[in-house]
Design an enzyme around this catalytic site. Structure first.
Site, PDB file in Angstrom:
ATOM      1  N   CYS A 185      44.371  46.042  35.802  1.00  8.48           N
ATOM      2  CA  CYS A 185      43.073  45.814  36.441  1.00  8.48           C
ATOM      3  C   CYS A 185      42.677  47.010  37.299  1.00  8.48           C
ATOM      4  O   CYS A 185      43.172  47.160  38.424  1.00  8.48           O
ATOM      5  CB  CYS A 185      43.112  44.541  37.287  1.00  8.48           C
ATOM      6  SG  CYS A 185      41.539  44.162  38.096  1.00  8.48           S
TER       7      CYS A 185
ATOM      8  N   CYS B 247      40.930  46.063  40.540  1.00  7.20           N
ATOM      9  CA  CYS B 247      41.853  45.579  41.573  1.00  7.20           C
ATOM     10  C   CYS B 247      42.624  46.730  42.212  1.00  7.20           C
ATOM     11  O   CYS B 247      42.799  46.769  43.437  1.00  7.20           O
ATOM     12  CB  CYS B 247      42.856  44.591  40.975  1.00  7.20           C
ATOM     13  SG  CYS B 247      42.134  43.257  40.002  1.00  7.20           S
ATOM     14  N   ASP B 248      43.130  47.658  41.394  1.00 13.06           N
ATOM     15  CA  ASP B 248      44.122  48.622  41.867  1.00 13.06           C
ATOM     16  C   ASP B 248      43.675  50.072  41.838  1.00 13.06           C
ATOM     17  O   ASP B 248      44.416  50.957  42.284  1.00 13.06           O
ATOM     18  CB  ASP B 248      45.404  48.488  41.032  1.00 13.06           C
ATOM     19  CG  ASP B 248      46.011  47.092  41.129  1.00 13.06           C
ATOM     20  OD1 ASP B 248      45.872  46.475  42.202  1.00 13.06           O
ATOM     21  OD2 ASP B 248      46.608  46.622  40.146  1.00 13.06           O
TER      22      ASP B 248
END
Length: 320
Positions: free
Chosen positions: A137, A140-141
């Site tokens: 992701c 997300c990261d």
């Protein structure tokens, strides 16, 4: 002996969507039952650093966040059941669900929050370095790789979108694709090819994610050419596996409408095609797939279910 449980609301799944639905439903006096499934807490339980969930100035841990959400749900009256549903009957209310141990659950309403799982390559090195440089992701990261060298593995819309998003953080992005052309939509490909910070390695497959350092983290990838068999190596600080997601909707095939495997809901609501059945989170969201959007959908599902029950109760009273 198998037991029978009944509630005004049964919630399938215990990620951000399911637990948010449980919190709102419990506060409305619906005494919801949450059937946690095979991965209690959802995908956040395998996520380490979380920096984009509102309300926390410092980085928090995914498992801790889910423990707190569950504790909050239980505190306001939700009941957690550690079970895995293998059969479901949506033909009439109350809806009937059967666990793999024979337990039966009856719900006047049902919230489906079974989530979706990122598809992985299935390599042992990939598993060992998840959360240590290997992710599924970018949204997300990606922030953790600002100014660093990253790679994206895949060739569909997911991979191209992830690569384009990562240009917000990195000036050195390489897409690794096992074929010589992308499956992504043309407009996405045009944007990708026009970006100066994205390179493409065609006809390459990942053989090994290479770790190093102390503490150990990703330092590179060993590749193999899918045409010639030639081996090569590329250094990288982060790798994003972007080969798609698989929503957990096996139970609902031929029972609810699906779109590319995702549950279909009425636009702007959590309502499915069956009155009293609602869907929330990644199981119905093929676009955003974020913890915060899943939590918001869980709230919507609980409110939609509460209104549905109020209307049904009123109609029953009038009829009586």
């Amino acid at each position: 002996m198998p037991a029978t449980h009944s509630s005004r609301m049964i919630i399938l799944g215990s990620g951000p969507a399911g637990l948010s639905a449980a919190i709102y439903a419990a506060r409305a006096g619906m005494a919801p039952i949450v059937v946690q499934g095979i991965q209690p807490g959802g995908q956040l339980t395998i996520t380490t650093d979380v920096e984009n969930y509102p309300g926390f100035r410092d980085v928090i841990q995914g498992p801790w966040l889910m423990e707190e959400m569950q504790a909050q749900a239980e505190h306001v009256g939700a009941q957690m059941m550690y079970d895995h549903i293998i059969d479901i009957d949506l033909s009439e209310r109350p809806f009937k669900l059967t666990g793999d141990g024979g337990n039966r659950y009856f719900g006047d309403t049902l919230v489906i929050a079974t989530g979706a799982q990122a598809k992985w390559l299935g390599l042992e090195s990939e598993h060992l370095l998840q959360g240590k440089g290997v992710s599924a992701c970018a949204t997300c990261d990606g922030f953790f790789y600002r100014g660093k060298k990253v790679v994206v593995i895949g060739g569909g819309n997911t991979a191209v979108e992830e690569a384009l998003y990562l240009t917000n953080h990195s000036h050195d992005i390489t897409i690794i694709h096992r074929r010589d052309s992308f499956r992504a939509e043309k407009i996405l490909q045009d944007r990708l090819f026009a970006h100066p910070n994205i390179k493409i390695l065609w006809n390459k497959a990942v053989e090994t994610f290479v770790g190093g350092g102390n503490p150990e983290g990703l330092v590179g990838l060993d590749l193999i050419d899918t045409v010639t068999g030639e081996k090569s190596h590329i250094s990288a600080d982060g790798a994003f596996v972007a080969i798609g997601h698989k929503p957990a909707t096996e139970l609902f095939v031929d029972k609810l409408p699906l779109d590319e495997g995702y549950l279909v809901v009425e636009k702007g609501t959590s309502r499915t095609s069956i009155p009293g059945v609602f869907a929330a989170g990644d199981v119905t969201d093929k676009i955003y797939r974020q913890a915060v959007t899943a939590a918001g959908m869980g709230c919507m599902a609980a409110l939609d279910a509460e209104r549905f029950l109020a209307e049904a109760d009123f109609e029953a009273m009038v009829h009586a």
